[in-house]
Design a protein around this motif. Structure first.
Motif, mmCIF file in Angstrom:
data_model
loop_
_atom_site.group_PDB
_atom_site.id
_atom_site.type_symbol
_atom_site.label_atom_id
_atom_site.label_comp_id
_atom_site.label_asym_id
_atom_site.label_seq_id
_atom_site.Cartn_x
_atom_site.Cartn_y
_atom_site.Cartn_z
ATOM 1 N N UNK A 8 2.881 6.388 -9.230
ATOM 2 C CA UNK A 8 2.922 7.044 -7.928
ATOM 3 C C UNK A 8 2.141 6.269 -6.873
ATOM 4 N N UNK A 9 1.012 5.731 -7.246
ATOM 5 C CA UNK A 9 0.150 5.022 -6.303
ATOM 6 C C UNK A 9 0.383 3.520 -6.453
ATOM 7 N N UNK A 10 1.235 2.964 -5.600
ATOM 8 C CA UNK A 10 1.572 1.540 -5.672
ATOM 9 C C UNK A 10 1.260 0.815 -4.360
ATOM 10 N N UNK A 11 0.391 1.392 -3.549
ATOM 11 C CA UNK A 11 0.062 0.769 -2.267
ATOM 12 C C UNK A 11 -0.806 -0.467 -2.445
ATOM 13 N N UNK A 12 -1.700 -0.440 -3.431
ATOM 14 C CA UNK A 12 -2.684 -1.514 -3.582
ATOM 15 C C UNK A 12 -2.680 -1.994 -5.025
ATOM 16 N N UNK A 13 -2.509 -3.292 -5.202
ATOM 17 C CA UNK A 13 -2.512 -3.888 -6.531
ATOM 18 C C UNK A 13 -3.947 -4.174 -6.970
ATOM 19 N N UNK A 14 -4.253 -3.972 -8.234
ATOM 20 C CA UNK A 14 -5.591 -4.211 -8.764
ATOM 21 C C UNK A 14 -5.950 -5.695 -8.662
ATOM 22 N N UNK A 29 -5.626 -10.011 -5.222
ATOM 23 C CA UNK A 29 -4.376 -9.431 -5.716
ATOM 24 C C UNK A 29 -3.337 -10.527 -5.858
ATOM 25 N N UNK A 30 -2.646 -10.561 -7.006
ATOM 26 C CA UNK A 30 -1.601 -11.544 -7.250
ATOM 27 C C UNK A 30 -0.391 -10.819 -7.834
#
Length: 409
Positions: free
Chosen positions: A168-174, A145-146
């Motif tokens: 809505x789902x911003x806990x984990x970046x692709x 993740x960067x």
């Protein structure tokens, strides 16, 4: 840089990753045990029919299970691996697709299944990287993740894999396939170099970054080649008393201007100013002005903007050019917080409004209840034989709402 050279670098990096794992595994007896964590999430939506029959009403359920492993097999080495499985159900599955990450991923580590007419699933390796820390240097190779930038809602400097401003789902970046090197100096200074390999050569990126803190100001710079475009950006963040202030901009040279799937302009910019303030009554408020250079001024041109490269690649998610954004929050109870999001398109006067109630149900379990209203001029229907003519951005959408439950372990 030629594609053959890029592949050579990527193959060298993959070899470095594998040899690093083999080398550090010899220290297994002295190494710490792997740390395991993960999450289970379920996002459930109901959407009303969009105006002018642009999009039918829908029901959607996106369910994700994730398993993460962090391991330090030897001093100065760490290995990160994450598996992510998503199961998607919708009564209109033909209008929803499982996300593709080909713009930032060179190696295909995904498997997609179709289950009848209404559901599909995807298993992906979202992290697979080896990190080496030696003195002031950090080197990470593999899927990682960067992120970059300090602005919270939508950052013009977060150019690699940004979140949508209404996500809505911003806990984990692709994760992206990259080689990331950081040189740390002083108390907060960092110099970075990033190479990212996409599915095709045109999506390769080579960027340099700099960040430091001087006299209480966070200073940022990023520049290089972003998926075939020359770009440069800068920003700063600090406080004026109890008021937090941030400003950022990025300038991009257009690619394939005028061609299908290319940029609309020879050059464009994104810029934003954001403030944060907490009132005495406990309400905190984030406000932002955003200049969205890849967008357009005339609503009739929104379809062109939607088909352009910046929108398709996720560099931006908005169609217009000038926006006001507000995100208030208030803690009703230690276990309940009410939040809001307002995105206002200044030129066509359309608005996205979303109140959210966050509830902590138990340790590591939370529930979000939300509804999204869209206001603005509805599309103009000239003839049943012709597509509807857009007259505002958020007037194109139907209202929607649902719940999002998350469990971390």
């Amino acid at each position: 840089m030629k594609r053959s050279t890029c592949k050579t670098f990527f193959q060298f990096g993959a070899t470095f990753l594998l040899w690093g794992i083999l080398f550090t595994s010899t220290s297994f007896a002295r190494a710490s045990l792997p740390e395991w964590s993960g999450s289970i999430k379920s996002l459930n939506l109901y959407g009303e029919e969009a105006p002018a029959d642009l999009f039918p009403d829908y029901r959607l359920s996106s369910n994700r299970a994730r398993l993460d492993m962090d391991w330090q097999p030897a001093k100065g080495w760490s290995l990160e691996v994450s598996l992510d499985h998503q199961y998607l159900w919708s009564n209109q599955l033909e209008n929803f697709t499982l996300p593709s990450s080909g713009y930032n991923r060179h190696v295909d580590l995904d498997k997609v299944w179709r289950h009848g007419d209404h559901s599909a699933s995807r298993l992906q390796v979202d992290r697979l990287n080896l990190k080496r820390r030696a003195g002031a240097m950090d080197i990470t190779i593999g899927r990682q993740a960067i992120g970059f930038g300090r602005i919270i809602v939508f950052s013009p400097l977060d150019v690699i894999a940004p979140f949508a401003p209404d996500a809505l789902d911003t806990d984990i970046r692709s994760g992206v396939d990259a080689l990331h090197t950081i040189f740390n100096y002083g108390l907060d200074g960092q110099l970075g170099a990033i190479a990212i390999w996409g599915e095709k050569a045109r999506y390769d990126s080579f960027l340099a970054t700099w960040s430091d803190n001087r006299a209480g100001l966070d200073l940022l710079m990023i520049g290089g080649r972003l998926r075939g475009r020359t770009m440069l950006g800068a920003g700063l963040a600090g406080n004026l008393g109890t008021l937090g202030l941030k400003g950022e901009f990025s300038i991009h040279k257009g690619r394939d201007t005028g061609e299908a799937g290319g940029d609309l302009r020879d050059s464009y910019a994104l810029a934003a100013i954001e403030s944060w303030y907490r009132f005495d009554n406990g309400i905190s408020l984030i406000t932002q002005y955003l200049y969205n250079g890849p967008g357009v001024d005339n609503p009739e041109d929104y379809p062109k903007a939607l088909a352009s490269a910046p929108l398709q690649e996720g560099l931006t998610y908005l169609l217009g050019r000038h926006y006001l954004i507000a995100a208030p929050a208030y803690e009703l109870h230690p276990l309940a917080t009410i939040q809001g999001l307002l995105i206002y398109n200044i030129e066509d006067r359309s608005t996205l409004i979303r109140p959210t109630l966050d509830l902590n149900l138990a340790d590591n379990i939370s529930l979000q209840l939300f509804w999204t209203w869209h206001t603005g001029q509805k599309p103009r229907v000239i003839s049943s034989a012709l597509p509807a003519e857009p007259r505002s951005e958020f007037g194109l959408r139907g209202d929607s709402g649902g719940f999002f439950i998350k469990c971390f372990f």
